[in-house]
Each structure stands twice: as C-alpha cells, then as structure tokens.
Design an enzyme around this catalytic site. Sequence first.
Site, PDB file in Angstrom:
ATOM      1  N   GLU A   7       0.816  -1.220   0.000  1.00  0.00           N
ATOM      2  CA  GLU A   7       0.000   0.000   0.000  1.00  0.00           C
ATOM      3  C   GLU A   7       0.847   1.268   0.000  1.00  0.00           C
ATOM      4  OE1 GLU A   7      -3.764   1.748   2.544  1.00  0.00           O
ATOM      5  OE2 GLU A   7      -3.656  -0.369   2.043  1.00  0.00           O
ATOM      6  N   ASP A 105      -3.354  -3.172   2.849  1.00  0.00           N
ATOM      7  CA  ASP A 105      -4.013  -3.410   4.135  1.00  0.00           C
ATOM      8  C   ASP A 105      -5.341  -4.120   3.906  1.00  0.00           C
ATOM      9  OD1 ASP A 105      -1.935  -2.018   5.246  1.00  0.00           O
ATOM     10  OD2 ASP A 105      -3.011  -0.119   5.355  1.00  0.00           O
ATOM     11  N   TYR A 311      -2.641  -3.699  12.985  1.00  0.00           N
ATOM     12  CA  TYR A 311      -3.405  -2.769  12.147  1.00  0.00           C
ATOM     13  C   TYR A 311      -4.359  -1.952  13.022  1.00  0.00           C
ATOM     14  CZ  TYR A 311      -5.863  -1.096   8.008  1.00  0.00           C
ATOM     15  OH  TYR A 311      -6.385  -0.301   7.019  1.00  0.00           O
TER      16      TYR A 311
END
Length: 931
Positions: A7, A105, A311
């Site tokens: 990402e 992600d 995360y």
Amino acid sequence: MHLIIAEKNISANRIAQILAGNEKVKAVKEGNVYTYSFDTKTVVGLKGHVVEIDFEPGYTNWRSEVHTPRSLIDAGTVKKPTEKKIVNLIQKLAKKADLVTIATDYDTEGELIGKEAYELVRAVNPTVKINRARFSAITPAEIRAAFENPTDLDFALAAAGEARQTVDLMWGASLTRFISLAARRGGKNILSVGRVQSPTLAMIVDREREIENFVPQTYWMLSLETEKDGMQVEARHTNGRFTDHDAALAAKAGTKEPLVVTSVKEGQKNDRAPTPFDTTTFIVAASRLGFSAANAMRIAEDLYMNGYISYPRTDNTVYPKSLNLDAILNTLRGGVFDADVAWVQQHRRPVPTRGKKESTDHPPIHPTGAATREALGQDQWKVYELVVRRFLATLSPDAQWVTTKCLFDASGEPYTATGGRLISPGWRRIYPYSEAKENILPVLAEGDRLPIKKVNLEEKQTQPPARYSQSRLIQVMEELGLGTKSTRHEVIGKLIARRYVEGNPLRPTLVGRAVTDALDNHAEMITEPEMTRTLEEHMQLIKQRERTRDDVIAESRKMLHKVFDKLEAHEEEIGSEIMEQTAEEHTVGLCPVCGHELRIRHLGVSQFIGCTGYPECRFNISLPGSTWGRAIRLEDTCEKHGLAHVRLIQKGSRPWDLGCPLCSHITSNLEALRMMPSMTDDLIERLHARHIYTVSEIAGMRPKDLMEAIAVGENEADRLIEEAKDALEILRHRSELRKFIRKIVPPRKGRSHAKIMQSLLEQGIGDIRALSGADPAALKKAGIPEAAATELLEAARGLCNERALREAGIPAVSLKKYQAGGVATPDDLCYLPIPYLASKTGINPETVHKHVDMVCRRLGRPTPPKVTKAALERGRKELLEIPGIGEATVEKLYLAGIYDAATLREADVDEASSITGITKTRLHDYIGHLK
C-alpha cells in the site's frame, strides 16, 4: 518475476526485508518510486489510492446551465491516475510478471486500493496469476504466513469501497456546488457539504444551541464535617440536591449534635480490567494524552507500518484464538516493559478481557514488536506505550476495592459518607492512565457519637451539556452509524480544515452554523443521521454479498434527488440566509473613524481589514499576505480597541495568532515611524489619536490635512511628509532586498530570513545595491553559507548592472542581446570596442554607438568614435584578405578595436597582443602584408 504490490513505500520496504530473510534486498529508484528486489521477487509500494474516481469530462464548469449541480447525481464517472509515475511503473513491471501478489491493508479501503492495482495489472497482462496476502501486522511471522497461504481479492469488500467512493463524490460534489453557488461563494471560499460531514457538523451545532439555550437551575447541597481518631470525614445529606431553599435552610438548622452512626456496611468491589483497543477506544484513550484523533491515527499507522503494533483500523474488541498472546509477551521481554511483562505472566488472568464487538477482519490493536523511546521519539513512544500497557492490562487480574457506606443521624437529619480503599491494584499496576482515587474512612461502629465541626450549605447551579471533544464525537458518530472506523477522524479533520468548527472541545464557527441552519431549514435529510446510517448499513450488506454496488448507488441517487427537490425550491432563501449569517464571520468590529463595520478582505494573495464605509471612509488595517495563512476572525476581543482577534491559518502549518489586528498594526509600524528624523513620542500619540498609523498614510496626506490632524505648522507638516516619503522609499528597498534574499537563500532552523535581514541592516546593508558591494564576511556574519553568499552577491551585482543599463535607456530587447553576448555591465559598454560589441550581439554598430553614448553620458565618460555598418563590413573584407587572418582572428582583432586595414596599420602591437592573445610576431606579419 513475482511482483508484490504494497500500500505504501514504507510497508513495501519492510515486507521485502522480511521475505528476503538473509538475502540482500536491492533498492532501485525509478522516477522517484522505489522498488525492492531479491531473488525473483520485486516489491513496490503505492501511495494509497493511485487512481481516483471523477466525473466524465464536461462537468468542470460550475456555472454551466446544462450541467447543473443536480446533473452531477446521474453523471457518469471515470477512473483516472493521480500518481502517474507509480501507475506507469506498476504496469511496466506487471508486463514481466508471472505472478502478482496484492499486499495492501486488509479492510474496505485497502481492498479497494488492491482492486485498483489489480485492474492496472490486468490492463497490461490479462492472463497473469494474481493473489492476495492478508495480514494484521507487518511482522515476520504474519507476513510469512500471509505469503505462504495466499487467498483471492475480496471483490465484494472492494465493491463496498467503490460504492462509498461514488456515493460520497455524488453527494459531496452536487451539494457543495449547489450551496456554494446559492451563497455566491467561490474559489477558496466554497462551502463544502458532505454525506457524513454534514450530520456530524449538525451535532456540533445542535450541542452549541443546547448550551446557548440552557437555563441554569439553582440547587443547594448540604454537608457536614466531623472527625474520629484525628481523621476528617465529610458526610452529605441523603436528600442530595435541595431544589427548595427553605427546605435546605430548615435541614441545616436541624443538623445538630449528637451525630450518631446508625449504620456501617462494608463490601468488596471488583474493578474490571479494561477491554482490548478497537479504533474508537484507542482514539479516546490517546485523546487523554493530548493527541487529536487525526494525529493519533497517523502515529498509529506509522507504528503499524514499521512493525510495532497491529493494524489500527479495527472494530474488534475480542482477541481471536489464533492470536499467540504468549509470543507477544515474550516479544516485550528484556526491554523497558520487562518487569511489567514478568508481573503479568506471573499473575495472568485465566481469560483475557473481551469487549462487546467481535469481528474476523483484524484483531484488536496490540503490540507486535519491541521498541525503545530513543528509536521512536516522544510522540510515537507515548502512543506505543499506551498500546503496550493496554494489552498488558487486558491480561492482568481485576483490581479489588473494599467499600464502606456509613449512615449518620444528626438530631433527625440523615447524612451519609462512603469510602473506598484499593486492596489489590491488579491491572492498575501497569496501566496508569486511569486514576484510582481512594477515600479512606476511619473505623466507625454503629452507635458511635461524633462531633459536628461544621455544617456547609452550598448554592450551585446546573451546568449546560459539555461541548464534544474529538474523541467523544467519534464515539457518538459510531453510535449513530456515521462514517466508519477508518473515516471518522478524517471527517472531523475536514470540518476543522474547512473552518466549520474550531477549538478543543469543538465549537461551530459562524459559517459552520450558517450552512447547518440553512440545510436544517430546507433539507433536514442532509443534517440528520438516518439517511447516512441507512446508506452505511447497505454498504455493509455489499460486503456480505446481500446487496450490490449498483443497487446501493441507485438508491443513493433517489435519496439525493429528493433532497434536491427541496433545495431547488428554496435556493434563493438558502443563499440569502447563509450570506446574512456569514457576513459576520469576516466582521472584526466597528471602524474607529466612522463607526461602520470593519471586515476582513481577501484579494488574491493580499488581505487586509477594510471599512464598509469605503470610499467615504478609507480606514484600513494591513495584514500579512495570504502566503502566511488565510486570515480568520476569532471570538476573543481586544479590551482597548474592541476588535476581534485575528488568526492566520495555513494547511500543514501551525496557526499564527496576530491578536488584535489594530494592536498588531500599530506595533509593526512603530519602527517605520521612528525612521523619520523629526518623529517624537508625542507626535506618535497625536497621530494615533487621529487613527494615522503608517508612514504611507503620512506620505499621502496634504500638508493642510496633516496640520489640522496633529496641530503642527505648515513647515513642520511639509517636513514630516517628505520624511515619510524618504522612510517609505527605504522600506521599499528593504522589502525588495528581503524578497531577493528569500528567492536565493532557503530558510532553515536557526536561520530565518528575519534574522538575516536584521544582521544585514545592523551592518548597513539595506538594499540590493548595498548588497552587491558587500564584503562576503558580512554575509557570513548574517548566517549565510559561503556557496549561497557567492550566488547572492553575483545575483545582486547582475541585477544592479541590469538596472543601470535600463536606467541609461538601453531597451529590453537589446539588453537581452548584450547579456547573451556576455556584455553585462555599464563598464563593458564604455570600454569594449564598438566593432566587438556589434559582432558579439548582432546589433547594428550605429545602434551600438547610440547605446554606448547613452551609458557613457550617464557615467560621465567620453564616447568613442562612431563606426558605421558599411565601414565595419568593408573593414572585415580588408582583414580577411590578409594572409593568415580568418574569421576567428577577426573576432580577436575586434576586441582590440582593430576592424579594418587602417586601424591594423595604426595599432600598438604590444597592447594589441596583450588584449587579443595574438603574438607580436604574427601582428607584425599582418601589418607587413599591408605595406
């Protein structure tokens, strides 16, 4: 080749290092984009979304009669690249790839970013195998497991993200355009409206209305003070709040000794350990450490990408069984938290705490790697420590309290006191962010008689509801279904950036209230949460494959058309309501000269405060240019001048508070006034009393007006005006010098342009001409490094020479030709021979002579003889006929003023040789051929 697409660049680098193991990773920069290669694998990072959704061509004209704001609802959309270099590189690599792994992600946004990358790859390599790596932390174990067990892209999850993109574009663009046009706001003053932001703003406005409309109620609290065994005890009347003053007075009068203990009850209270962090609870906890929602998430994302925490965008508050809690504890051993981890391992609760929300996408936020304060820096360390300690707390035993409740009787009036003592700190030992307040009572027994030391009757008032803090607002948004865990903090950030809200806690600005009120009055669907919540729920159903993207978008279009039915029917009222209310956002107070309103005015990059009584009243207050930040009004008011304070705001920079604009205006102009030799403190006071604050105002006045304004004679008025003009000229030169330096010398920490200017002025360098002749040591003293000082001096000399030539009358077109030919100074034109000047520049020799004459006259030097074009051409032929002389030699001879046979015959051979570099022997040979 195996192409891996992450990402962001930072995560691409980390993923490459993990997968490479002991192999060396080769980093290559191509067009400002890095790739990381090892073995047959290449990892490249995106910048989040590298393509964006936009309307089809033809919808950019806001005032189009065909493509009205409503037409945007049904307008077609296209995807276009926003990061062309990254897109080009991805597709270049994809052509060579036999396997592509999407490693963005894993959430709605990340899946959509992954799908965008998928489409870029498919466009150039339709048959390549593409898989998906899903992970919740960028740690060796998670990354290796994700790549060993790849899956497919979740197209339903990506479709939910696409639906949100389209819906938000449709609502935001059409409503923003409609409201801005209705209120006649354009450029940087547009009024943004959004599907999530507008109901969020409405909550802040509604809370402000509640506060303003709140009517406080008076009540009374009755308490007494007693003691036992030297310990003070406060007991409160069991009635709680007295709303009847007479009843409160009667209870106070009836409170008399003896004070008898009538009941003592002891018990134990279980103080449960906190549950794991999801995004919202993390933001709330971080806010108590002073972090804004956006800043907390930014730091958390940095920590995630560097492998320190999991995360941070998650709704989960239950650790999954697959999460190895023992391994996490062992990761934290040996560092700063070693003693705390050891204690947790020794006293660990049987089952970790769990919250009410459980999901399968990501675990709760938890630490994934060991870190040090030195490696992270202050802010990142605070957030990291918060995550670590919260994780440890969820594994720690509950805290235990002993509680005591005592009842007293004071001659018939009942009182009570409660106490609490922490007997087992449990999780509080390692999680210091929640304070444990003990209230220890002395040992009391039923029947004890105690003295009454004092009886207190306090008058109090009910308080209005509190404004929303950012963290509290995010909690309410979650409760109402507004936005997502990934976007709520961004919505608040937009409201602040667009100056709809300000402060902490949040309060609406005038423009924020104006927009909300207008929408409330005419299209309440936009400001109420129901519509937004419905769309959010339906987008969730897309993820579950119970609705389709197109279905939800179509539903959204129907909703928005209903909104426009109401808006368009009341366009004029909406515009006038907003304009009436927002005029106040620029009003700072009343003009001290005429009493009209003073308003902030923005004109391109300039801004000032002007009187609405213009042109009859020309009073104004200067402000720094908008490059320093856009001026906005604050609520604070100057006690002396009654004007609202002003702040300059600029995206990405700290706000600059000017305070009272008139106080700032006066202070910033005092130095210039004192540059006038005749200026005194008494004169300054008299000028200020008549609202004259600047040298430019004095310089522009008629002597008669100045005489009347400050009661001076005609001669003194004339002198002051001339001195003001001189000061103005000095200031103009200084301003020019400041801009000149700013272009060449970049600012850096400890070396601001203001400091450089101050040092140069102290050394007598106040304009570019003085700078051009300055000693390099003076520039070094001002903090300018050697290389920059050399460049600065050369540029100053070049500019001064150019100005001197222009002032002498050299036309701009000719000046460019002289400069291109290496003729840069007035001295060059005075001393270089006309034939040489004409040859180097291509300018007619007669014109050159005219230019030389102008410069020589200005400098008081003799003008050389004229050389005609015909003479120059004839002489050139004569020289070229001499054996050994070619074009290059002719150019050299021109430099010595030799342009024909006659000037060669009469030349001083020694001088000509030194100027041209041609040997004397050869020159004698040339002359000999003439004889």
